[in-house]
Scaffold this active site. Structure first.
Site, mmCIF file in Angstrom:
data_model
loop_
_atom_site.group_PDB
_atom_site.id
_atom_site.type_symbol
_atom_site.label_atom_id
_atom_site.label_comp_id
_atom_site.label_asym_id
_atom_site.label_seq_id
_atom_site.Cartn_x
_atom_site.Cartn_y
_atom_site.Cartn_z
ATOM 1 N N LYS A 1 0.817 -1.223 0.000
ATOM 2 C CA LYS A 1 0.000 0.000 0.000
ATOM 3 C C LYS A 1 0.848 1.270 0.000
ATOM 4 C CE LYS A 1 -4.410 -1.567 1.838
ATOM 5 N NZ LYS A 1 -4.135 -2.988 2.220
ATOM 6 N N GLU B 1 -10.487 7.378 4.204
ATOM 7 C CA GLU B 1 -11.166 6.484 5.132
ATOM 8 C C GLU B 1 -10.305 5.229 5.250
ATOM 9 O OE1 GLU B 1 -12.304 6.867 1.961
ATOM 10 O OE2 GLU B 1 -11.580 4.906 1.317
ATOM 11 N N SER C 1 1.880 -9.714 -1.142
ATOM 12 C CA SER C 1 1.540 -8.298 -0.942
ATOM 13 C C SER C 1 1.971 -7.730 0.407
ATOM 14 C CB SER C 1 0.045 -8.089 -1.139
ATOM 15 O OG SER C 1 -0.703 -8.961 -0.315
HETATM 16 C C1 LIG Z 1 -4.938 -4.061 1.753
HETATM 17 C C2 LIG Z 1 -4.212 -5.290 1.459
HETATM 18 C C3 LIG Z 1 -4.586 -6.138 0.376
HETATM 19 C C4 LIG Z 1 -5.803 -5.908 -0.459
HETATM 20 O O1 LIG Z 1 -5.806 -4.734 -1.214
HETATM 21 P P1 LIG Z 1 -5.646 -4.759 -2.804
HETATM 22 O O2 LIG Z 1 -6.011 -3.370 -3.183
HETATM 23 O O3 LIG Z 1 -6.584 -5.786 -3.349
HETATM 24 O O4 LIG Z 1 -4.248 -5.097 -3.103
HETATM 25 C C5 LIG Z 1 -3.793 -7.232 0.102
HETATM 26 N N1 LIG Z 1 -2.706 -7.534 0.849
HETATM 27 C C6 LIG Z 1 -2.335 -6.765 1.901
HETATM 28 C C7 LIG Z 1 -1.121 -7.160 2.670
HETATM 29 C C8 LIG Z 1 -3.065 -5.629 2.233
HETATM 30 O O5 LIG Z 1 -2.689 -4.868 3.281
#
Ligand SMILES: *Cc1c(COP(=O)(O)O)cnc(C)c1O
Length: 401
Positions: free
Chosen positions: A93, A115, A380
């Site tokens: 993010k 938000e 992610s």
């Molecule tokens: C917020 C988050 C997601 C989901 O958000 P996307 O916009 O679909 O990428 C996925 N993995 C992690 C670690 C997150 O914090």
């Protein structure tokens, strides 16, 4: 089919999805963001500063890692991980939050407004605000404030103002309305920053562009490591930003691409958040997409063990990529996710976020099905934020040793 890099069109549509269905009072504010982004994103000083931030503040490039032991124990294709969990703050993010913060500074704004649901976007944005010396106001439902206390503390430590939202169900939907109201009241001084490739134009495009670094790096690193492109690529899909980030690098390549949605505990409404699989066309947060909705068009209740994936809508570009057949959208249940979480932790020494564990779970299934070849997973985020949940609900995972 239009090439993805040529989308969205001027009105912000990816095929029939996206757009900006705004109350008239907000039109001027969003027109200003569209115009500014169009100009600033091509400006050499903006590009150079973002490059500097990624390298020296975030720690990019993040590595691609060949998970040899996981691959070997599982059997089948070789699994590679793009380590977005190694970003500063522990997830992807920050890639778009730093971009949004820099845009705010180039636009001369003093304050960023957003938000947050589970608090991950709030923390990443509060980090960006601290870096750029901007005021930061994060609207959060009172219910979520209680549930996500550690993230609320992090935001406060980073200097953000957390605004409790006390009406309705006191969760994400009300927080969005509250953030929009605050933005409307003060858009000359502030900018609204969304947390994924969702919301009104230009956010799905802008957040994708900021996340595209993930795919650009991963493609180059993977080819350097193996001499070839991966046979398959996968990522979890909540709003869809980490997935769009890595997919964008490979859309024109002969690779199979999979978006992985959370199946939660079942296929009935309220048991999952698999929007692409079970949703129908609708409008949420001022854009058109696949949507899990009630008969009256209001967003349906959603559930996943991964709080970052439980969103009833999904980014418009994903909807377009589904309809054109370029990307296949699949699901993984809480149970499959749990085993993947423990396997990666115990077999590689990497504790993944529960969100990311959905992508790992699919990769494990797919690798066995493929028998050979390679699969690249976008990891992610890291799982530190999830430890309380895991210990309370899942234990310590001895059976996945
Ligand atoms: C917020 C988050 C997601 C989901 O958000 P996307 O916009 O679909 O990428 C996925 N993995 C992690 C670690 C997150 O914090």
């Amino acid at each position: 089919m239009q090439k993805s890099s040529q989308l969205p069109d001027k009105e912000g549509f990816f095929g029939k999805y996206g757009g900006k269905f705004l109350p008239p009072q907000l039109e001027a504010a969003f027109t200003e963001i569209i115009e500014a982004y169009g100009r600033i994103s091509r400006d050499a000083s903006f590009i150079n500063e973002l490059r500097y931030i990624r390298k020296h503040f975030q720690g990019r490039p993040t590595p691609v890692y060949h998970a040899k032991k996981l691959s070997e124990k599982n059997g089948g294709a070789q699994i590679y991980l793009k380590r977005e969990d190694l970003n500063h703050t522990g997830a992807h993010k920050i890639n778009h939050c730093m971009g949004e913060g820099l845009l705010a500074r180039f636009m001369g704004k003093k304050k960023i407004i957003a938000e947050t649901g589970a608090g991950q976007h709030g923390v990443a944005l509060a980090t960006a605000a601290a870096y750029f010396g901007l005021e930061c106001e994060v609207h959060m439902g009172e219910v979520d404030i209680v549930k996500q206390a550690p993230n609320v503390s992090r935001m406060k430590l980073l200097g953000a103002k957390v605004i409790p939202v006390t009406h309705g169900l006191k969760t994400l939907k009300e927080a969005v309305d509250s953030a929009f109201e605050a933005y409307l009241a003060d858009y000359q001084n502030s900018i609204y920053c969304i947390g994924s490739v969702v919301g009104p134009h230009p956010f799905p495009m802008m957040v994708r562009d900021f996340q595209a670094i993930v795919g650009v790096e991963a493609r180059e690193q993977f080819v350097e490591m193996t001499g070839e492109l991966p046979d398959a690529i996968c990522a979890c899909v909540g709003g869809g930003s980490n997935a769009m980030g890595i997919f964008t690098g490979f859309l024109d390549d002969p690779c199979n691409i999979y978006g992985v949605e959370p199946l939660g505990v079942g296929t009935k409404i309220g048991e999952h958040a698999a929007t692409m699989t079970y949703g129908t066309e609708g409008i949420i947060h001022a854009f058109r997409c696949y949507l899990l909705q009630n008969e009256d068009g209001s967003p349906a209740p959603v559930y996943s063990c991964a709080s970052g994936l439980d969103y009833p809508g999904v980014g418009p570009e994903h909807c377009y990529l589904k309809d054109t057949g370029r990307v296949e959208y699949v699901t993984c249940s809480d149970e499959e996710c749990k085993h993947a979480f423990f396997k990666l932790s115990r077999q590689e020494g990497i504790i993944p976020a529960i969100e990311s564990s959905h992508a790992v779970a699919f990769a494990l299934k797919k690798a066995r099905e493929m028998g050979s070849g390679t699969i690249l997973v976008n990891l992610s985020g890291r799982g530190d934020k999830d430890l309380d949940y895991v210990l309370e609900h899942w234990g310590t995972g001895e059976e996945d040793a």
